[in-house]
Design an enzyme around this catalytic site. Structure first.
Site, PDB file in Angstrom:
ATOM      1  N   GLN A 278       2.482  -5.523   5.837  1.00  0.00           N
ATOM      2  CA  GLN A 278       2.097  -5.475   4.403  1.00  0.00           C
ATOM      3  C   GLN A 278       3.894  -5.606   4.226  1.00  0.00           C
ATOM      4  O   GLN A 278       4.317  -6.180   4.692  1.00  0.00           O
ATOM      5  CB  GLN A 278       2.056  -4.365   4.355  1.00  0.00           C
ATOM      6  CG  GLN A 278       0.985  -3.641   4.361  1.00  0.00           C
ATOM      7  CD  GLN A 278       0.780  -2.286   3.820  1.00  0.00           C
ATOM      8  OE1 GLN A 278       1.371  -1.846   3.270  1.00  0.00           O
ATOM      9  NE2 GLN A 278      -0.913  -1.533   4.814  1.00  0.00           N
TER      10      GLN A 278
ATOM     11  N   GLU B 265      -5.638  -9.207   4.335  1.00  0.00           N
ATOM     12  CA  GLU B 265      -4.978  -8.060   4.884  1.00  0.00           C
ATOM     13  C   GLU B 265      -5.228  -8.832   6.467  1.00  0.00           C
ATOM     14  O   GLU B 265      -6.356  -9.208   6.915  1.00  0.00           O
ATOM     15  CB  GLU B 265      -5.878  -6.665   5.361  1.00  0.00           C
ATOM     16  CG  GLU B 265      -5.329  -6.397   3.865  1.00  0.00           C
ATOM     17  CD  GLU B 265      -6.303  -4.604   3.872  1.00  0.00           C
ATOM     18  OE1 GLU B 265      -5.999  -3.843   5.428  1.00  0.00           O
ATOM     19  OE2 GLU B 265      -6.146  -3.784   3.629  1.00  0.00           O
TER      20      GLU B 265
ATOM     21  N   TYR C  31      -6.899  -8.481  11.974  1.00  0.00           N
ATOM     22  CA  TYR C  31      -5.305  -8.117  12.038  1.00  0.00           C
ATOM     23  C   TYR C  31      -5.179  -8.570  13.676  1.00  0.00           C
ATOM     24  O   TYR C  31      -5.917  -8.289  14.138  1.00  0.00           O
ATOM     25  CB  TYR C  31      -5.877  -6.599  12.362  1.00  0.00           C
ATOM     26  CG  TYR C  31      -5.475  -5.622  11.222  1.00  0.00           C
ATOM     27  CD1 TYR C  31      -3.618  -5.424  10.973  1.00  0.00           C
ATOM     28  CD2 TYR C  31      -6.057  -5.369  10.185  1.00  0.00           C
ATOM     29  CE1 TYR C  31      -3.764  -5.297   9.065  1.00  0.00           C
ATOM     30  CE2 TYR C  31      -5.952  -4.839   8.625  1.00  0.00           C
ATOM     31  CZ  TYR C  31      -4.032  -4.960   8.634  1.00  0.00           C
ATOM     32  OH  TYR C  31      -4.617  -4.303   7.100  1.00  0.00           O
TER      33      TYR C  31
ATOM     34  N   ASN D 234     -12.473  -1.252  -1.123  1.00  0.00           N
ATOM     35  CA  ASN D 234     -11.865  -2.305  -0.122  1.00  0.00           C
ATOM     36  C   ASN D 234     -11.914  -1.878   1.216  1.00  0.00           C
ATOM     37  O   ASN D 234     -13.036  -0.100   1.362  1.00  0.00           O
ATOM     38  CB  ASN D 234      -9.691  -1.562   0.190  1.00  0.00           C
ATOM     39  CG  ASN D 234      -9.380  -1.465   1.495  1.00  0.00           C
ATOM     40  OD1 ASN D 234      -9.327  -2.953   2.028  1.00  0.00           O
ATOM     41  ND2 ASN D 234      -9.352  -0.947   2.321  1.00  0.00           N
ATOM     42  N   GLU D 235     -12.391  -2.156   2.469  1.00  0.00           N
ATOM     43  CA  GLU D 235     -13.059  -2.236   3.230  1.00  0.00           C
ATOM     44  C   GLU D 235     -14.312  -0.761   3.166  1.00  0.00           C
ATOM     45  O   GLU D 235     -14.259   0.269   3.910  1.00  0.00           O
ATOM     46  CB  GLU D 235     -12.362  -1.250   4.379  1.00  0.00           C
ATOM     47  CG  GLU D 235     -11.062  -2.543   4.914  1.00  0.00           C
ATOM     48  CD  GLU D 235     -10.458  -2.375   6.390  1.00  0.00           C
ATOM     49  OE1 GLU D 235     -10.161  -0.970   6.828  1.00  0.00           O
ATOM     50  OE2 GLU D 235      -9.493  -3.630   6.399  1.00  0.00           O
TER      51      GLU D 235
ATOM     52  N   GLU E 126       0.861  -1.578   0.074  1.00  0.00           N
ATOM     53  CA  GLU E 126       0.244  -0.121   0.010  1.00  0.00           C
ATOM     54  C   GLU E 126       1.263   1.342   0.129  1.00  0.00           C
ATOM     55  O   GLU E 126       1.939   1.244   0.519  1.00  0.00           O
ATOM     56  CB  GLU E 126      -0.362   0.111   1.795  1.00  0.00           C
ATOM     57  CG  GLU E 126      -1.552   1.512   2.046  1.00  0.00           C
ATOM     58  CD  GLU E 126      -2.760   0.864   2.257  1.00  0.00           C
ATOM     59  OE1 GLU E 126      -3.142   0.468   3.084  1.00  0.00           O
ATOM     60  OE2 GLU E 126      -3.718   1.841   2.344  1.00  0.00           O
TER      61      GLU E 126
HETATM   62  O1  AHR Z   1      -3.121  -2.182   5.967  1.00  0.00           O
HETATM   63  C1  AHR Z   1      -3.479  -0.903   6.656  1.00  0.00           C
HETATM   64  C2  AHR Z   1      -5.338  -0.739   6.379  1.00  0.00           C
HETATM   65  O2  AHR Z   1      -6.098  -1.269   7.206  1.00  0.00           O
HETATM   66  C3  AHR Z   1      -4.899  -0.484   5.103  1.00  0.00           C
HETATM   67  O3  AHR Z   1      -5.227   0.604   4.913  1.00  0.00           O
HETATM   68  C4  AHR Z   1      -7.069  -1.039   5.187  1.00  0.00           C
HETATM   69  O4  AHR Z   1      -7.706  -1.792   4.201  1.00  0.00           O
HETATM   70  C5  AHR Z   1      -7.379  -1.760   6.303  1.00  0.00           C
HETATM   71  O5  AHR Z   1      -7.731  -1.030   7.444  1.00  0.00           O
END
Ligand code: AHR
Length: 499
Positions: free
Chosen positions: A358, A311, A255, A193-194, A47
């Site tokens: 990432q 992600e 995450y 995305n999201e 990103e």
């Molecule tokens: O990876 C960082 C961010 O986390 C990304 O831009 C987003 O899709 C997620 O919230």
């Protein structure tokens, strides 16, 4: 590479008080436990955030840092060594604020824009042509993350045509004028995305309608619906109900954080409680996949639609003065990666792609850079250890192992995955999550094994520019004895072996 003896001496020194090893029993059967592990489960995410692209990957053709058409040779070589089967780009949140037209044509004329989500400005020096060159250097498939949040469907469709048309249309001719005759392959196209948040704060029903509209114009790429990332089952339910015909995959973002979204927790210098909470969070992805798979099964019993975990990784606090989303990467991250891989292997019926968040200098990175310097992280080495699993067929592996507790967090001591590799070898991955006790895993296997172990003396051991070899793999081997094959795992370690 360190020798195993050196690693074990270090680990033993740090756990001098270790009494008895944990006793575990592993039974591997030759029954297939699911479809093959798609290599794309070892995918990446790039990103435009912090120094994730500029500095970390791209230095520009004029740079003194050795590069190939702007891309750093040191990073490219390291990534090629572990293999990058697929890359998602250009975001993330960045993607829904990105106009692809800003990133084509004469670099000197490209507009500078605000990087709305991650701070600073976007020079647009890296655009479609540059990114595609990077993908070709890495021999990686391309997963374009399209803008549904702030651009019309025509913009997304035209971007795809610009990249892939092989005719005399205006977009193909424009690409040729910009220096690329042959069309590129874009196997995957993300429809936003999201969308629940930075991608437009859309209600699920509204997103489903939008998805259908955009996806209509995005074939023949695989159309990827933006799914859950905040624990919202209903979004996946609604998308599967209303959009299943118009998607080939739906995403999950996951995450692992030790504390909470306000104060994530430290990347290094943490205690045993934070170690346990982070690994507990990482293991929680198994339940998340189960829940979402059950919803998908209702609407897609034939399992045509894949789940892409596009992600995933750890997310800690960014230290003061560091670039956006930068964090150190320790042995704990390697264990997070290893248990995540093991979980992905257990869900190959749906999970066909996963992308670590990432690639460089951002969140759970493979490498960290500073000017001309680069250091590979423990996460990089976890990817390295697991290479034999790419394309392998999972096997049933029953493990009897005690749990251990840290405060009120209970964790399995050992976590495993077994598979039949493409070359016919049996591959085993074993993770000892206990930071203090070694594990003695007896098995029903009777052959000798060889492979690698990743461990270190401290839970937060990490590689630095000064000490790049603090956490690196060491050779590991074991021979069967009278009780069959027994594997001795150091505390807080990842072992991958083949027989
Ligand atoms: O990876 C960082 C961010 O986390 C990304 O831009 C987003 O899709 C997620 O919230």
């Amino acid at each position: 590479m360190k020798t195993l003896a050196a690693v074990l001496v270090l680990a033993a020194a740090a756990t001098a008080a270790v009494a008895q090893p944990i006793e575990a029993r592993l039974t591997v059967t030759q029954d297939d436990a699911g479809p093959r592990i798609e290599p794309t489960v070892y995918g990446h995410f790039v990103e435009h955030a912090g120094t994730g692209v500029y500095g970390g990957l791209w230095v520009g053709p004029e740079s003194k840092i050795p590069n190939t058409r702007g891309w750093r040779n040191d990073v490219v070589q390291a990534l090629k060594r572990v293999g990058v089967p697929v890359m998602r780009w250009p975001g993330g949140c960045f993607a829904d604020d990105y106009d692809w037209r800003d990133g084509i044509g004469d670099p000197a004329k490209r507009p500078v824009r605000r990087n709305r989500w991650w701070g600073g400005v976007e020079s647009n020096r890296v655009g479609t042509h540059e990114f595609m060159d990077f993908a070709e250097q890495l021999d990686s498939e391309v997963y374009i993350s399209g803008n549904m949040g702030s651009m019309p469907p025509r913009a997304a469709a035209q971007w795809l045509d610009y990249m892939t048309a092989d005719d005399n249309t205006a977009l193909a001719e424009e690409r040729r004028r910009n220096g690329r005759d042959k069309p590129w392959q874009v196997k995957y196209f993300g429809v936003g995305n999201e969308s629940f948040g930075c991608g437009g704060n859309m209600r699920s029903e509204f997103q489903a309608d939008m998805h259908n509209q955009y996806a209509t114009f995005l074939w023949p790429s695989k159309r990827v619906a933006s799914g859950d990332g905040e624990g919202d089952d209903n979004r996946v339910e609604v998308l599967m109900q209303r959009s299943v015909k118009h998607m080939d995959a739906i995403t999950l973002h996951y995450y692992s954080i030790p504390d909470n979204w306000t104060k994530h927790g430290e990347a290094i210098g943490f205690d045993a409680g934070a170690w346990a909470r982070t690994l507990k969070a990482a293991l929680g992805i198994d339940q998340r996949i189960n829940t979402l798979s059950a919803i998908m099964d209702k609407h897609d019993p034939a399992k045509r639609v894949a789940m892409y975990i596009d992600e995933w990784g750890t997310w800690y606090d960014t230290p003061k003065g560091a670039s956006s989303l930068w964090q150190q990467n320790s042995l704990r991250d390697a264990l997070v990666a290893a248990v995540s891989f093991n979980v992905f292997h257990a869900h190959t019926d749906r999970v066909k792609m996963a992308n670590i968040a990432q690639m460089v200098n951002v969140l759970q990175a493979m490498a960290l850079t500073d000017g001309p310097r680069m250091v590979l992280t423990p996460t990089y080495y976890a990817f390295d250890l697991y290479r034999p699993f790419k394309g392998a067929t999972p096997l049933k592996a029953a493990l009897q192992a005690p749990a251990f507790s840290t405060g009120d967090v209970e964790l399995p001591t050992v976590h495993v995955s077994a598979a039949r590799a493409a070359d016919g070898k049996l591959v085993l991955a074993l993770v000892n999550l206990d930071p203090n006790r070694p594990a003695r895993v007896s098995t029903n296997l009777t052959s000798a094994v060889r492979g690698q172990v990743l461990t270190a003396a401290a839970m937060d051991a990490h590689n630095t520019f000064q000490q790049p070899q603090a956490v690196v793999p060491a050779p590991f081997s074991a021979k069967p004895g009278p009780q069959g094959l027994v594997l001795e795992l150091p505390p807080k370690s990842v072992v991958v072996v083949a027989m």
